[in-house]
Design a protein around this motif. Structure first.
Motif, mmCIF file in Angstrom:
data_model
loop_
_atom_site.group_PDB
_atom_site.id
_atom_site.type_symbol
_atom_site.label_atom_id
_atom_site.label_comp_id
_atom_site.label_asym_id
_atom_site.label_seq_id
_atom_site.Cartn_x
_atom_site.Cartn_y
_atom_site.Cartn_z
ATOM 1 N N GLU A 92 72.467 25.668 54.610
ATOM 2 C CA GLU A 92 71.731 25.416 55.854
ATOM 3 C C GLU A 92 71.089 26.690 56.395
ATOM 4 O O GLU A 92 69.940 26.665 56.862
ATOM 5 N N ARG A 93 71.809 27.798 56.349
ATOM 6 C CA ARG A 93 71.259 29.057 56.873
ATOM 7 C C ARG A 93 70.043 29.490 56.077
ATOM 8 O O ARG A 93 69.017 29.895 56.654
ATOM 9 N N LEU A 94 70.122 29.405 54.749
ATOM 10 C CA LEU A 94 68.990 29.814 53.923
ATOM 11 C C LEU A 94 67.804 28.869 54.097
ATOM 12 O O LEU A 94 66.644 29.308 54.069
ATOM 13 N N LEU A 95 68.074 27.579 54.266
ATOM 14 C CA LEU A 95 66.984 26.641 54.550
ATOM 15 C C LEU A 95 66.275 27.005 55.852
ATOM 16 O O LEU A 95 65.046 26.972 55.937
ATOM 17 N N TYR A 96 67.051 27.339 56.858
ATOM 18 C CA TYR A 96 66.474 27.680 58.159
ATOM 19 C C TYR A 96 65.651 28.964 58.068
ATOM 20 O O TYR A 96 64.570 29.067 58.664
ATOM 21 N N GLY A 113 74.508 16.503 49.079
ATOM 22 C CA GLY A 113 73.567 17.615 49.125
ATOM 23 C C GLY A 113 72.178 17.192 49.548
ATOM 24 O O GLY A 113 71.468 17.938 50.221
ATOM 25 N N THR A 114 71.778 15.988 49.169
ATOM 26 C CA THR A 114 70.455 15.495 49.541
ATOM 27 C C THR A 114 70.333 15.333 51.046
ATOM 28 O O THR A 114 69.335 15.735 51.655
ATOM 29 N N VAL A 115 71.359 14.742 51.677
ATOM 30 C CA VAL A 115 71.350 14.592 53.130
ATOM 31 C C VAL A 115 71.386 15.960 53.800
ATOM 32 O O VAL A 115 70.674 16.209 54.783
ATOM 33 N N LEU A 116 72.189 16.871 53.264
ATOM 34 C CA LEU A 116 72.274 18.225 53.814
ATOM 35 C C LEU A 116 70.922 18.919 53.771
ATOM 36 O O LEU A 116 70.492 19.550 54.750
ATOM 37 N N LEU A 117 70.231 18.811 52.636
ATOM 38 C CA LEU A 117 68.917 19.440 52.507
ATOM 39 C C LEU A 117 67.875 18.748 53.381
ATOM 40 O O LEU A 117 67.095 19.404 54.074
ATOM 41 N N ALA A 118 67.862 17.419 53.362
ATOM 42 C CA ALA A 118 66.813 16.679 54.063
ATOM 43 C C ALA A 118 66.858 16.909 55.565
ATOM 44 O O ALA A 118 65.821 17.022 56.213
ATOM 45 N N GLN A 119 68.059 17.004 56.128
ATOM 46 C CA GLN A 119 68.152 17.173 57.575
ATOM 47 C C GLN A 119 67.742 18.582 58.012
ATOM 48 O O GLN A 119 67.437 18.810 59.175
ATOM 49 N N GLY A 120 67.731 19.530 57.065
ATOM 50 C CA GLY A 120 67.391 20.903 57.426
ATOM 51 C C GLY A 120 65.979 21.312 57.096
ATOM 52 O O GLY A 120 65.606 22.465 57.335
ATOM 53 N N LEU A 121 65.167 20.390 56.542
ATOM 54 C CA LEU A 121 63.805 20.748 56.145
ATOM 55 C C LEU A 121 62.846 20.678 57.320
ATOM 56 O O LEU A 121 63.025 19.861 58.235
ATOM 57 N N PRO A 122 61.819 21.502 57.308
ATOM 58 C CA PRO A 122 60.801 21.421 58.365
ATOM 59 C C PRO A 122 59.973 20.156 58.205
ATOM 60 O O PRO A 122 59.956 19.541 57.128
#
Length: 349
Positions: A92-96, A113-122
């Motif tokens: 999450e930190r690196l995505l942000y 992981g997909t939900v984790l990535l999707a919720q953190g994308l711009p």
């Protein structure tokens, strides 16, 4: 026949091994033996059991609560190999920090992981996630829908003779009328829908289509479904939600066709969480097909346990990456050390 004296001589050694590696023995029991036994006794795969737990306890439409409920299942019930909350915070930190526009995930598994990535994308970003096992992809599809994202599935298998055109796609989000995707496996473009406080895959601005079977999630909490507390918006999260595409097929076959068939020119962010022996091969495939954007970030989970030594050696010595290992613990086992490798692509192509 071994004499009692010799057996007693080895007893301290065996006790030392049991004490030193007790956490690994517990992992072996929880992740392999107990799960195998429950699979045989119940006839229900462990991934499906986890989804049933999510269905009973998670708040539909709230990705963060879905992840927390998944963590509760893995801590208290059965172990599943997902990125988990500790290493998830690193992701999450690196995505942000990087705010990538085009993300590739290798290894969907149950969709954590997909939900984790999707919720953190711009807003406006696209996530492509690849899963080799159709059974796991079917569970991931339901988990992603439960988290509040509209979902369909794309097969990476080549078209049969006589088939033309592109696979049917279904969009979720503002301005796109809700439709029921064709069963059993439609083809995915996943429109991320932020938590909307309602159950089921159809958010308030999408009318439930006439004649469609009501989603079983919508039966929770009475007529209105679950109503969770409002979530604070992520900075800059207004606008169109991220789009996600779930691709079912072997990564070595999917990667060479990502540009032509799935429209991914280059990836700004890659998250690897599939077979550890595939890490090096798939990284080199991404390089040879020029799918890594300049400055792209590649994250690889479980590089210390079970480990990916050849992948790490290549990343550190090939001269194409700046490599760093974020040390953490194995998902849901704090006593077992693990780590996430962060690679920053700097190679000349």
């Amino acid at each position: 026949m071994v004499s009692p004296a010799i057996a007693l001589a080895f007893l301290p050694f065996l006790l030392t091994l049991l004490i030193r590696y007790r956490h690994y023995l517990v992992l072996l029991y929880r992740a392999v033996l107990a799960a195998w036994l429950r699979d045989r006794l119940t006839g229900v795969p462990r991934e499906q059991r986890a989804f049933q737990y999510l269905l009973a306890h998670a708040i539909p439409g709230d990705p963060r609560h879905v992840l927390q409920t998944f963590d509760q299942w893995c801590y208290r019930r059965e172990h599943l190999s997902s990125v988990g909350p500790v290493k998830g915070r690193i992701v999450e930190r690196l995505l942000y920090e990087r705010a990538p526009r085009r993300v590739l995930e290798l290894g969907t598994y149950c969709g954590y992981g997909t939900v984790l990535l999707a919720q953190g994308l711009p807003p406006g970003a696209r996530l492509y996630t690849v899963e080799v096992d159709p059974r796991h992809a079917a569970v991931a599809e339901k988990v992603i829908r439960l988290a509040g994202f509209a979902e369909e599935t794309v097969s990476a298998a080549p078209r049969r003779e006589g088939e033309t055109g592109s696979s049917p796609r279904w969009r979720g989000g503002r301005g796109h009328p809700g439709t029921v995707p064709p069963a059993p496996t439609p083809c995915p473009l996943l429109g991320g829908i932020p938590g909307n406080g309602k159950a089921g895959p159809f958010p308030p601005w999408i009318p439930h289509p006439a004649g469609a079977a009501r989603d079983p999630l919508a039966s929770r909490g009475g007529e209105g479904g679950w109503v969770g507390p409002p979530r604070p918006p992520r900075p800059g999260a207004e606008g169109d939600p991220a789009q996600v595409e779930l691709i079912v097929g072997p990564s070595e076959e999917v990667i060479p066709r990502l540009r032509e068939r799935h429209g991914l020119p280059e990836a700004d962010f890659v998250f690897m969480d599939h077979g550890k022996r595939c890490y090096l091969r798939d990284l080199q495939l991404l390089e040879s097909h020029r799918l890594l954007a300049p400055g792209a970030t590649v994250l690889a989970d479980n590089v210390l346990f079970p480990g990916a030594p050849r992948f790490l050696q290549y990343a550190k010595t090939c001269g194409k990456y700046r490599c760093k290992v974020h040390r953490a613990s194995l998902e849901y086992f704090r006593a077992i050390p693990d780590g996430v490798a962060e690679l920053r692509y700097t190679g000349n192509r």
